[in-house]
Design a protein around this motif. Structure first.
Motif, PDB file in Angstrom:
ATOM      1  N   ARG A  22       0.660  -1.132  -0.054  1.00 31.40           N
ATOM      2  CA  ARG A  22       0.093  -0.063   0.075  1.00 31.40           C
ATOM      3  C   ARG A  22       1.041   1.337   0.072  1.00 31.40           C
ATOM      4  O   ARG A  22       0.465   2.091  -0.619  1.00 31.40           O
ATOM      5  N   HIS A  23       2.067   1.118   0.803  1.00 29.35           N
ATOM      6  CA  HIS A  23       2.819   2.384   1.009  1.00 29.35           C
ATOM      7  C   HIS A  23       3.552   2.463  -0.608  1.00 29.35           C
ATOM      8  O   HIS A  23       3.587   3.584  -1.244  1.00 29.35           O
ATOM      9  N   VAL A  25       2.252   1.685  -3.400  1.00 25.44           N
ATOM     10  CA  VAL A  25       1.297   2.206  -4.356  1.00 25.44           C
ATOM     11  C   VAL A  25       1.040   3.672  -4.198  1.00 25.44           C
ATOM     12  O   VAL A  25       0.899   4.459  -5.173  1.00 25.44           O
ATOM     13  N   ARG A  26       0.923   4.242  -2.989  1.00 22.06           N
ATOM     14  CA  ARG A  26       0.926   5.682  -2.691  1.00 22.06           C
ATOM     15  C   ARG A  26       1.884   6.369  -3.005  1.00 22.06           C
ATOM     16  O   ARG A  26       1.734   7.483  -3.843  1.00 22.06           O
ATOM     17  N   THR A  27       3.165   6.017  -2.867  1.00 18.62           N
ATOM     18  CA  THR A  27       4.505   6.649  -3.339  1.00 18.62           C
ATOM     19  C   THR A  27       4.384   6.825  -5.070  1.00 18.62           C
ATOM     20  O   THR A  27       4.594   7.781  -5.539  1.00 18.62           O
ATOM     21  N   ALA A  29       1.677   6.706  -6.790  1.00 25.71           N
ATOM     22  CA  ALA A  29       0.644   7.636  -7.229  1.00 25.71           C
ATOM     23  C   ALA A  29       0.948   9.144  -7.175  1.00 25.71           C
ATOM     24  O   ALA A  29       0.604   9.896  -8.097  1.00 25.71           O
ATOM     25  N   LEU A  30       1.669   9.151  -5.839  1.00 24.78           N
ATOM     26  CA  LEU A  30       2.174  10.522  -5.650  1.00 24.78           C
ATOM     27  C   LEU A  30       3.280  10.839  -6.713  1.00 24.78           C
ATOM     28  O   LEU A  30       3.312  12.239  -7.430  1.00 24.78           O
TER      29      LEU A  30
END
Length: 174
Positions: A22-23, A25-27, A29-30
């Protein structure tokens, strides 16, 4: 702990792996949002650099003549030029016929100018109190580096013909 995957397989569930995924994926996306922003701001700047207008054309300061009347490339010493143009000093004259102060220069296109002038058309020229300044317009269309077409109003109307003018360097032998 065992978790169920979307395809129905059962695998051991590891909380650390789940958080890391999840971390990540967020990175990602950011980073994608940041990259999109940077590209979005950079493209208009690049487009402006490509679309910059070319350098403004101005005739050379100096003497000009009508080639039909004076076909030689260099004027003889005894012949006066037809026109003298000083863009830096914002002045144009034609011997004793008229002298004009350039009030405003407008670029019509990359090869054409519109000049708003104050002209002394009666040639009095001597005493500043005797000068009867008239508002006139002059257009210039570039032909090549040393020549252009000039058209000028007289008393507010384009009643004079167009003139083709060519730059005349100062004579070397005089």
């Amino acid at each position: 702990m065992i978790g169920m995957l979307a395809n129905g397989d059962e695998r051991p569930f590891d909380r650390e792996t789940s958080v890391d995924i999840r971390h990540d994926v967020r990175t990602v996306a950011l980073l994608a949002v940041a990259a999109g922003y940077l590209i979005g701001t950079a493209l208009p700047a690049l487009a402006q650099d490509v679309a910059k207008s070319p350098e403004k054309w101005r005739p050379k300061d100096g003497a000009y003549t009508v080639p039909a009347e004076h076909p030689a490339d260099e004027p003889p010493c005894e012949v006066m030029p037809d026109f003298h143009i000083e863009f830096r000093k914002k002045f144009i004259n034609a011997g004793e016929a008229f002298g004009c102060k350039i009030r405003k220069i407008t670029d019509v296109s990359k090869d054409a100018l519109h000049l708003d002038l104050d002209c002394d058309e009666d040639g009095s020229g001597g005493d500043p109190n005797d000068i009867r300044w008239q508002k006139e317009i002059m257009t210039l269309r570039r032909i090549d580096e040393n020549s252009f077409v000039m058209h000028m109003t007289k008393k507010g109307k384009f009643s004079w013909p167009e003139w083709r003018l060519r730059y005349w360097p100062a004579p070397k032998a005089c």
